[in-house]
Design a protein around this motif. Sequence first.
Motif, PDB file in Angstrom:
ATOM      1  N   LYS A  64       5.361 -15.061 -14.781  1.00 26.06           N
ATOM      2  CA  LYS A  64       5.676 -13.902 -15.616  1.00 26.06           C
ATOM      3  C   LYS A  64       6.296 -14.324 -16.948  1.00 26.06           C
ATOM      4  N   LYS A  65       7.212 -15.287 -16.918  1.00 21.51           N
ATOM      5  CA  LYS A  65       7.842 -15.743 -18.163  1.00 21.51           C
ATOM      6  C   LYS A  65       6.820 -16.385 -19.093  1.00 21.51           C
ATOM      7  N   LEU A  66       5.863 -17.104 -18.510  1.00 19.61           N
ATOM      8  CA  LEU A  66       4.826 -17.709 -19.345  1.00 19.61           C
ATOM      9  C   LEU A  66       3.975 -16.617 -19.989  1.00 19.61           C
ATOM     10  N   GLY A  67       3.670 -15.568 -19.227  1.00 25.86           N
ATOM     11  CA  GLY A  67       2.944 -14.436 -19.795  1.00 25.86           C
ATOM     12  C   GLY A  67       3.731 -13.749 -20.900  1.00 25.86           C
ATOM     13  N   GLU A  68       5.039 -13.644 -20.707  1.00 28.12           N
ATOM     14  CA  GLU A  68       5.905 -13.053 -21.733  1.00 28.12           C
ATOM     15  C   GLU A  68       5.902 -13.899 -23.002  1.00 28.12           C
ATOM     16  N   TRP A  69       5.866 -15.213 -22.818  1.00 24.18           N
ATOM     17  CA  TRP A  69       5.865 -16.126 -23.965  1.00 24.18           C
ATOM     18  C   TRP A  69       4.606 -15.906 -24.808  1.00 24.18           C
ATOM     19  N   VAL A  70       3.463 -15.795 -24.148  1.00 22.45           N
ATOM     20  CA  VAL A  70       2.209 -15.544 -24.865  1.00 22.45           C
ATOM     21  C   VAL A  70       2.264 -14.173 -25.551  1.00 22.45           C
ATOM     22  N   SER A  96      -1.663 -15.803 -16.824  1.00 22.17           N
ATOM     23  CA  SER A  96      -0.330 -15.199 -16.764  1.00 22.17           C
ATOM     24  C   SER A  96      -0.235 -13.999 -17.702  1.00 22.17           C
ATOM     25  N   PHE A  97      -0.750 -14.156 -18.898  1.00 18.58           N
ATOM     26  CA  PHE A  97      -0.740 -13.082 -19.895  1.00 18.58           C
ATOM     27  C   PHE A  97      -1.604 -11.910 -19.440  1.00 18.58           C
ATOM     28  N   ALA A  98      -2.818 -12.214 -18.952  1.00 14.21           N
ATOM     29  CA  ALA A  98      -3.746 -11.160 -18.547  1.00 14.21           C
ATOM     30  C   ALA A  98      -3.264 -10.407 -17.318  1.00 14.21           C
ATOM     31  N   LEU A  99      -2.586 -11.096 -16.410  1.00 14.38           N
ATOM     32  CA  LEU A  99      -2.084 -10.437 -15.209  1.00 14.38           C
ATOM     33  C   LEU A  99      -0.977  -9.441 -15.521  1.00 14.38           C
ATOM     34  N   HIS A 100      -0.082  -9.816 -16.395  1.00 13.09           N
ATOM     35  CA  HIS A 100       1.099  -8.987 -16.648  1.00 13.09           C
ATOM     36  C   HIS A 100       0.929  -8.031 -17.823  1.00 13.09           C
ATOM     37  N   TYR A 101      -0.047  -8.306 -18.696  1.00 11.59           N
ATOM     38  CA  TYR A 101      -0.267  -7.423 -19.846  1.00 11.59           C
ATOM     39  C   TYR A 101      -1.769  -7.177 -20.029  1.00 11.59           C
ATOM     40  N   PRO A 102      -2.429  -6.630 -19.024  1.00 17.62           N
ATOM     41  CA  PRO A 102      -3.885  -6.435 -19.114  1.00 17.62           C
ATOM     42  C   PRO A 102      -4.297  -5.519 -20.258  1.00 17.62           C
ATOM     43  N   GLU A 103      -3.400  -4.637 -20.658  1.00 19.39           N
ATOM     44  CA  GLU A 103      -3.724  -3.711 -21.746  1.00 19.39           C
ATOM     45  C   GLU A 103      -3.852  -4.434 -23.088  1.00 19.39           C
ATOM     46  N   LYS A 104      -3.323  -5.655 -23.165  1.00 21.39           N
ATOM     47  CA  LYS A 104      -3.388  -6.432 -24.407  1.00 21.39           C
ATOM     48  C   LYS A 104      -4.657  -7.280 -24.492  1.00 21.39           C
ATOM     49  N   VAL A 105      -5.389  -7.394 -23.376  1.00 25.45           N
ATOM     50  CA  VAL A 105      -6.501  -8.339 -23.299  1.00 25.45           C
ATOM     51  C   VAL A 105      -7.839  -7.612 -23.289  1.00 25.45           C
ATOM     52  N   LYS A 208      -5.515 -17.980  -6.357  1.00 23.43           N
ATOM     53  CA  LYS A 208      -4.870 -16.750  -5.887  1.00 23.43           C
ATOM     54  C   LYS A 208      -4.603 -15.812  -7.058  1.00 23.43           C
ATOM     55  N   LEU A 209      -4.133 -16.376  -8.179  1.00 20.70           N
ATOM     56  CA  LEU A 209      -3.885 -15.553  -9.369  1.00 20.70           C
ATOM     57  C   LEU A 209      -5.186 -15.023  -9.954  1.00 20.70           C
ATOM     58  N   THR A 210      -6.194 -15.879 -10.012  1.00 21.36           N
ATOM     59  CA  THR A 210      -7.471 -15.475 -10.606  1.00 21.36           C
ATOM     60  C   THR A 210      -8.093 -14.318  -9.835  1.00 21.36           C
ATOM     61  N   ARG A 211      -7.949 -14.339  -8.523  1.00 25.68           N
ATOM     62  CA  ARG A 211      -8.511 -13.256  -7.709  1.00 25.68           C
ATOM     63  C   ARG A 211      -7.811 -11.920  -7.961  1.00 25.68           C
ATOM     64  N   LYS A 212      -6.623 -11.949  -8.586  1.00 24.56           N
ATOM     65  CA  LYS A 212      -5.883 -10.729  -8.877  1.00 24.56           C
ATOM     66  C   LYS A 212      -6.217 -10.144 -10.254  1.00 24.56           C
ATOM     67  N   LEU A 213      -6.987 -10.852 -11.058  1.00 29.69           N
ATOM     68  CA  LEU A 213      -7.261 -10.404 -12.418  1.00 29.69           C
ATOM     69  C   LEU A 213      -8.004  -9.069 -12.433  1.00 29.69           C
ATOM     70  N   LYS A 214      -7.611  -8.205 -13.380  1.00 36.50           N
ATOM     71  CA  LYS A 214      -8.243  -6.903 -13.546  1.00 36.50           C
ATOM     72  C   LYS A 214      -8.900  -6.765 -14.918  1.00 36.50           C
ATOM     73  N   VAL A 215      -8.972  -7.853 -15.661  1.00 36.33           N
ATOM     74  CA  VAL A 215      -9.603  -7.818 -16.982  1.00 36.33           C
ATOM     75  C   VAL A 215     -10.940  -8.551 -16.914  1.00 36.33           C
ATOM     76  N   ARG A 216     -11.822  -8.248 -17.850  1.00 39.55           N
ATOM     77  CA  ARG A 216     -13.121  -8.924 -17.894  1.00 39.55           C
ATOM     78  C   ARG A 216     -12.909 -10.410 -18.151  1.00 39.55           C
ATOM     79  N   THR A 217     -13.458 -11.228 -17.265  1.00 42.78           N
ATOM     80  CA  THR A 217     -13.185 -12.662 -17.323  1.00 42.78           C
ATOM     81  C   THR A 217     -14.470 -13.468 -17.167  1.00 42.78           C
ATOM     82  N   LEU A 218     -14.634 -14.452 -18.048  1.00 41.98           N
ATOM     83  CA  LEU A 218     -15.701 -15.435 -17.939  1.00 41.98           C
ATOM     84  C   LEU A 218     -15.070 -16.761 -17.562  1.00 41.98           C
TER      85      LEU A 218
END
Length: 279
Positions: A64-70, A96-105, A208-218
């Motif tokens: 989460k902190k790494l996502g906050e940093w981005v 980390s960024f996409a998981l915690h701030y999907p609206e930004k991605v 495990k994190l990648t399987r949780k992603l809710k944004v379009r990902t390549l």
Amino acid sequence: MSLNKKHAEIIGEGKPVLFLPSADFNGNQGKQLADQAGAGYSFHLLDLPGLGQSDGIEKSISVKKLGEWVKSYADAQGLERISVIGHSLGGLAGISFALHYPEKVDKLILLDAGHKALGVFPVSEFGVLGLVLPFISFIHRLYPAPVNRRLTNLFRNPNDSTELLHRFCETHQTEVNHYTKQMFDNLPAISPSAINLYMLYYRTNLPKLTRKLKVRTLLIWADFAGIDEKEAIRSQKAAEAMQNEHVLLKKVSGTHFVQFREATHQYIAGYLKGNASYA
């Protein structure tokens, strides 16, 4: 969080694209991708925390902190709905960024990142140091500051960047050119705080994190075929096990540094443009 300096080189004008490099390099690792993408994009080539010219995260670090940093960089630049490209350790930052701030991605592109776990003894990623990483990780949890200082000496880059460049290009089957030379002419200084980031990378279950992603990902993954058969089998199994309706997987030939493959450039260009084949 520590100090606030985050360094990025910005190339071009247009839709924002944030590039997050691997642990060994500065943000300029993404220059070739920026040039290959064509006009209409503003590429932000960001140094990771504690590497290059970006300040580190001094104390405890988490996904989460790494996502906050981005996010703090994106906010400072006024970036909204950005496409994010991350390679290796930069892939963890992007996830980390996409998981915690999907609206930004808008879109997430992972370069040989997110499908494979490092494992307990990650020798292929860390060399012989991988054999003792479980012990180092345990001690680091108890005494992070002294461990960071000691490990920094082990991770310092040798002075002969020319020798490293040629060895790198031979290992990863790419050529010595303007882009690879620039990467090795500007190898990042590794601060003690960067070790916190390395330890997070080691301890994180990326699939495990990648399987949780809710944004379009390549996710562009390397097959290692004809290069490292053990890694080729591991990569194939990891790709087959990755199940997420939001993640599109594309295989390219070669090693971990997939950004040097022509197929990767084509995939990224098509994905950023939103071609129908990537829907």
